[in-house]
Write a protein that holds these residues in place. Structure first.
Motif, PDB file in Angstrom:
ATOM      1  N   VAL A  99     -37.116  35.397  27.125  1.00  0.00           N
ATOM      2  CA  VAL A  99     -37.164  36.860  27.175  1.00  0.00           C
ATOM      3  C   VAL A  99     -37.205  37.367  28.611  1.00  0.00           C
ATOM      4  CG1 VAL A  99     -38.646  38.851  26.668  1.00  0.00           C
ATOM      5  CG2 VAL A  99     -38.208  37.132  24.907  1.00  0.00           C
ATOM      6  N   TYR A 100     -37.952  36.690  29.462  1.00  0.00           N
ATOM      7  CA  TYR A 100     -38.176  37.175  30.821  1.00  0.00           C
ATOM      8  C   TYR A 100     -37.225  36.499  31.811  1.00  0.00           C
ATOM      9  CZ  TYR A 100     -42.422  39.376  29.111  1.00  0.00           C
ATOM     10  OH  TYR A 100     -43.316  40.169  28.436  1.00  0.00           O
ATOM     11  N   GLY A 101     -36.885  37.267  32.853  1.00  0.00           N
ATOM     12  CA  GLY A 101     -36.067  36.718  33.929  1.00  0.00           C
ATOM     13  C   GLY A 101     -34.606  36.576  33.597  1.00  0.00           C
ATOM     14  N   ARG A 102     -34.156  37.147  32.466  1.00  0.00           N
ATOM     15  CA  ARG A 102     -32.753  37.037  32.066  1.00  0.00           C
ATOM     16  C   ARG A 102     -32.090  38.402  32.194  1.00  0.00           C
ATOM     17  NH1 ARG A 102     -34.532  32.664  32.340  1.00  0.00           N
ATOM     18  NH2 ARG A 102     -34.012  30.825  31.093  1.00  0.00           N
ATOM     19  N   PRO A 103     -31.079  38.538  33.054  1.00  0.00           N
ATOM     20  CA  PRO A 103     -30.406  39.841  33.203  1.00  0.00           C
ATOM     21  C   PRO A 103     -29.450  40.104  32.039  1.00  0.00           C
ATOM     22  CG  PRO A 103     -29.424  38.213  34.669  1.00  0.00           C
ATOM     23  CD  PRO A 103     -30.566  37.526  34.004  1.00  0.00           C
ATOM     24  N   TRP A 104     -29.431  41.338  31.586  1.00  0.00           N
ATOM     25  CA  TRP A 104     -28.537  41.775  30.510  1.00  0.00           C
ATOM     26  C   TRP A 104     -27.744  42.995  30.976  1.00  0.00           C
ATOM     27  CZ3 TRP A 104     -33.829  41.778  27.976  1.00  0.00           C
ATOM     28  CH2 TRP A 104     -34.196  40.484  27.595  1.00  0.00           C
ATOM     29  N   PRO A 105     -26.817  42.817  31.907  1.00  0.00           N
ATOM     30  CA  PRO A 105     -26.119  43.974  32.488  1.00  0.00           C
ATOM     31  C   PRO A 105     -25.261  44.732  31.491  1.00  0.00           C
ATOM     32  CG  PRO A 105     -25.148  41.899  33.236  1.00  0.00           C
ATOM     33  CD  PRO A 105     -26.407  41.544  32.532  1.00  0.00           C
ATOM     34  N   TRP A 106     -24.801  44.073  30.423  1.00  0.00           N
ATOM     35  CA  TRP A 106     -23.922  44.740  29.470  1.00  0.00           C
ATOM     36  C   TRP A 106     -24.640  45.829  28.666  1.00  0.00           C
ATOM     37  CZ3 TRP A 106     -25.608  39.693  29.091  1.00  0.00           C
ATOM     38  CH2 TRP A 106     -26.486  39.402  28.051  1.00  0.00           C
ATOM     39  N   LEU A 107     -25.965  45.867  28.740  1.00  0.00           N
ATOM     40  CA  LEU A 107     -26.712  46.885  28.008  1.00  0.00           C
ATOM     41  C   LEU A 107     -26.649  48.254  28.670  1.00  0.00           C
ATOM     42  CD1 LEU A 107     -30.008  44.899  27.247  1.00  0.00           C
ATOM     43  CD2 LEU A 107     -28.068  45.259  25.713  1.00  0.00           C
ATOM     44  N   PHE A 108     -26.265  48.284  29.944  1.00  0.00           N
ATOM     45  CA  PHE A 108     -26.401  49.507  30.736  1.00  0.00           C
ATOM     46  C   PHE A 108     -25.050  50.196  30.900  1.00  0.00           C
ATOM     47  CE2 PHE A 108     -29.925  46.785  31.608  1.00  0.00           C
ATOM     48  CZ  PHE A 108     -31.010  47.638  31.680  1.00  0.00           C
ATOM     49  N   GLY A 109     -25.116  51.399  31.468  1.00  0.00           N
ATOM     50  CA  GLY A 109     -23.938  52.235  31.519  1.00  0.00           C
ATOM     51  C   GLY A 109     -23.781  52.962  30.187  1.00  0.00           C
ATOM     52  N   HIS A 110     -22.781  53.803  30.069  1.00  0.00           N
ATOM     53  CA  HIS A 110     -22.526  54.556  28.837  1.00  0.00           C
ATOM     54  C   HIS A 110     -23.767  55.351  28.417  1.00  0.00           C
ATOM     55  CE1 HIS A 110     -18.925  52.080  28.630  1.00  0.00           C
ATOM     56  NE2 HIS A 110     -19.683  50.997  28.612  1.00  0.00           N
ATOM     57  N   GLY A 111     -24.410  55.979  29.394  1.00  0.00           N
ATOM     58  CA  GLY A 111     -25.557  56.813  29.102  1.00  0.00           C
ATOM     59  C   GLY A 111     -26.895  56.127  29.216  1.00  0.00           C
ATOM     60  N   VAL A 112     -26.930  54.809  29.371  1.00  0.00           N
ATOM     61  CA  VAL A 112     -28.191  54.086  29.537  1.00  0.00           C
ATOM     62  C   VAL A 112     -28.480  53.984  31.027  1.00  0.00           C
ATOM     63  CG1 VAL A 112     -29.431  51.934  29.124  1.00  0.00           C
ATOM     64  CG2 VAL A 112     -27.804  52.793  27.423  1.00  0.00           C
ATOM     65  N   ALA A 113     -29.629  54.499  31.442  1.00  0.00           N
ATOM     66  CA  ALA A 113     -29.946  54.613  32.864  1.00  0.00           C
ATOM     67  C   ALA A 113     -30.134  53.243  33.508  1.00  0.00           C
ATOM     68  CB  ALA A 113     -31.198  55.444  33.055  1.00  0.00           C
ATOM     69  N   LEU A 114     -29.779  53.182  34.789  1.00  0.00           N
ATOM     70  CA  LEU A 114     -29.970  51.989  35.600  1.00  0.00           C
ATOM     71  C   LEU A 114     -31.168  52.181  36.523  1.00  0.00           C
ATOM     72  CD1 LEU A 114     -26.244  51.513  36.574  1.00  0.00           C
ATOM     73  CD2 LEU A 114     -27.550  49.783  35.337  1.00  0.00           C
ATOM     74  N   THR A 115     -31.806  51.069  36.890  1.00  0.00           N
ATOM     75  CA  THR A 115     -32.871  51.106  37.888  1.00  0.00           C
ATOM     76  C   THR A 115     -32.346  50.445  39.156  1.00  0.00           C
ATOM     77  OG1 THR A 115     -34.599  50.979  36.197  1.00  0.00           O
ATOM     78  CG2 THR A 115     -35.223  50.411  38.452  1.00  0.00           C
TER      79      THR A 115
END
Length: 542
Positions: A99-115
């Motif tokens: 669960v931790y330390g794994r990037p999931w970049p495909w979840l972001f964009g299309h209205g989902v905010a980035l940090t």
């Protein structure tokens, strides 16, 4: 109080009704019934005289508020980046994957905010303790998207409101409805899937009547377990716990002496720690290093500065600073100073124990208002159930000069002395100079949007810097721009020409009069350099 809570339910309700009326008539009908309930309750609250009848009206207001909250959830439960991350983490957990330390970049964009971070990248990993993930996992069958995560936080808020309503004295019960479900603030955060809402719900039974903590009995065990679970849901309770424990020690020492007070606090800490470890046990065993890095991520990720606090001095009123890390130092120093003041002045500051911890975030690099308003129900719970009279016998460890002749001046000097280090740190951060001097050489535009930006940049610092660029038109940060030409690392006192392109190929220009700022972040050291971009949409375009 009943009338105020009743009026607060109007806020935001029309927008939900408008959305529901077009394609969810059942929800719209339920909201219309809630309107009728609000109107009738408003009349009765001003007409009836009996205390028992008013108590029943308080219950009607609570039921109406819960109904409106569930209606809003039925219409808007897509969630935010936090809900999306929690949902993905729950899927990972059920699949047996880390669960931790794994990037999931495909979840972001299309209205989902980035940090965005000062390294020029983005944080795509899960960075909260795992309780919300564990609660979300069994509900994933509800559907696609973040519906399960937002249901957990919305359900937690509703349950927390009911618990607070029950724990407060009868005349104050509608105040629980007001601060938890009225105004539309906290229900919105709940529908966005914030794990902090789960932590809030768990803290409510801890804070309500907290001066009784450590007195023994089953209630101590339940409250201590809730405190541990809250700390396993989100990091904000970590900052509240020291104030509560210090207050409990002072109260119990005034009654039981030092040994009895230490035993009482030890029991609370033991139960809370055991609960926290139980929630984290699977992750602690299966991925210890990644788990530890993950729950500490908000403190270590290096996110770009943001918020309504003192960082605004460097964000909006100056061109940046080469000493941004001093805002973090100021926040830690302020938290330590407030705790140091709380202990010797607990009889005066005890009622403010649930407000003081959040003051430190006003000086932090991330000082968003969510850190304050998400915990405001705790302010009310403590104000009603922990009045000043609860602390009259509390132990106050004070040097003799604080109670001797001239004690008022001595106490004022003590307060100033403890708060000064934080003020100095803020001054150091805010007066830092931007290390990069940026001059706009040219812009390329097409159809009312920027497509390329050319800058001349001089590094005024002695050390080499690796800048990452973005353009902003208000609060918050946009995605970083792509470097077309120019050195990735600019040596000390060197000057270079940079060509930058927007991440999507175009940056729509705002209406005339809106301030556009070019910002350059560096990670080591953590700095910000800004410059205004002056361009008119009416200019000729290539």
């Amino acid at each position: 109080m009943t009338l105020l809570a009743d009026i607060s339910l109007f806020i935001g309700t029309r927008d939900i009704w408008v959305q529901a009326a077009s394609h969810r008539p059942v929800v719209a009908a339920a909201i219309s019934l809630c309107y009728a309930s609000i109107l009738v309750t408003g009349v009765l609250a001003l007409v009836v005289r009996g205390g028992r009848t008013l108590a029943r009206l308080d219950l009607v207001v609570l039921v109406t508020a819960v109904t409106l909250t569930l209606c809003a959830y039925a219409m808007r439960h897509a969630g935010s980046d936090e809900a999306v991350l929690t949902t993905q983490a729950a899927h990972q957990l059920l699949s047996g994957h880390p669960v931790y330390g794994r990037p999931w970049p495909w979840l972001f964009g299309h209205g989902v905010a980035l940090t965005p971070t000062v390294t020029g990248g983005y944080d795509f990993t899960y960075g909260y303790p795992p309780l919300s993930v564990l609660l979300t996992a069994p509900l994933l069958w509800l559907g696609h998207g973040a519906a399960a995560a937002t249901l957990v936080s919305t359900g937690a808020l509703v349950v927390g409101t009911i618990v607070m309503w029950r724990l407060l004295p009868t005349p104050w019960r509608s105040a629980a409805t007001l601060v938890c479900l009225g105004f539309g603030l906290l229900p919105t955060y709940a529908r966005l899937g914030y794990p902090a809402v789960v932590a809030l719900a768990l803290l409510i039974p801890v804070v309500a009547g907290w001066p009784r903590l450590g007195g023994g009995g089953r209630g101590d065990w339940v409250r201590a377990a809730c405190l541990g679970a809250a700390c396993a849901a989100q990091q904000l309770p970590w900052f509240l716990a020291p104030f509560l424990l210090a207050g409990v020690y002072a109260l119990r020492r005034g009654e039981l002496g030092p040994r009895g007070a230490a035993a009482a606090v030890g029991r609370i800490v033991g139960v809370a720690a055991a609960t926290w470890l139980l929630v984290n046990a699977y992750f602690l065993v299966s991925e210890p290093s990644a788990w530890f890095s993950g729950i500490a991520l908000p403190l270590t990720q290096g996110a770009v500065i943001h918020g309504q606090g003192l960082v605004g001095l460097s964000l909006y009123f100056t061109d940046g600073s080469d000493r941004l890390v001093w805002y973090s130092h100021a926040s830690l120093l302020l938290a330590a100073a407030l705790l140091a003041l709380f202990v010797p002045f607990v009889r005066r500051l005890g009622p403010a124990a649930t407000v003081l911890p959040w003051c430190a975030f006003f000086a932090a690099t991330r000082s968003q208002d969510g850190y304050y308003l998400l915990m405001t129900p705790l302010w009310l719970a403590a104000a009603v159930t922990a009045p000043p009279t609860s602390f009259t016998t509390a132990w106050q460890p004070r040097p003799a000069f604080l109670d001797g002749p001239g004690r008022r001046r001595a106490r004022l000097a003590t307060v100033v002395l403890l708060l000064c280090p934080s003020l100095v740190a803020v001054t150091v951060a805010a007066t830092g100079a931007p290390p990069l001097r940026m001059h706009v050489l040219g812009t390329h535009r097409s159809h009312g949007a920027l497509t390329e930006l050319t800058l001349r940049i001089t590094n005024a610092d002695d050390s080499a810097l690796r800048p990452h660029f973005t353009l902003t038109t208000g609060q918050g940060m946009n995605r970083f721009w792509t470097l077309v030409t120019g050195p990735a690392t600019l040596e000390g006192h060197a000057t270079a020409r940079y060509r930058l392109r927007p991440p999507d190929g175009r940056f729509p220009l705002p209406r005339p009069g809106v301030r556009i700022r070019v910002r350059a972040f560096t990670a080591s050291p953590m700095t910000l350099s800004s410059a205004d971009l002056r361009t008119a949409r009416s200019d000729a375009e290539p």
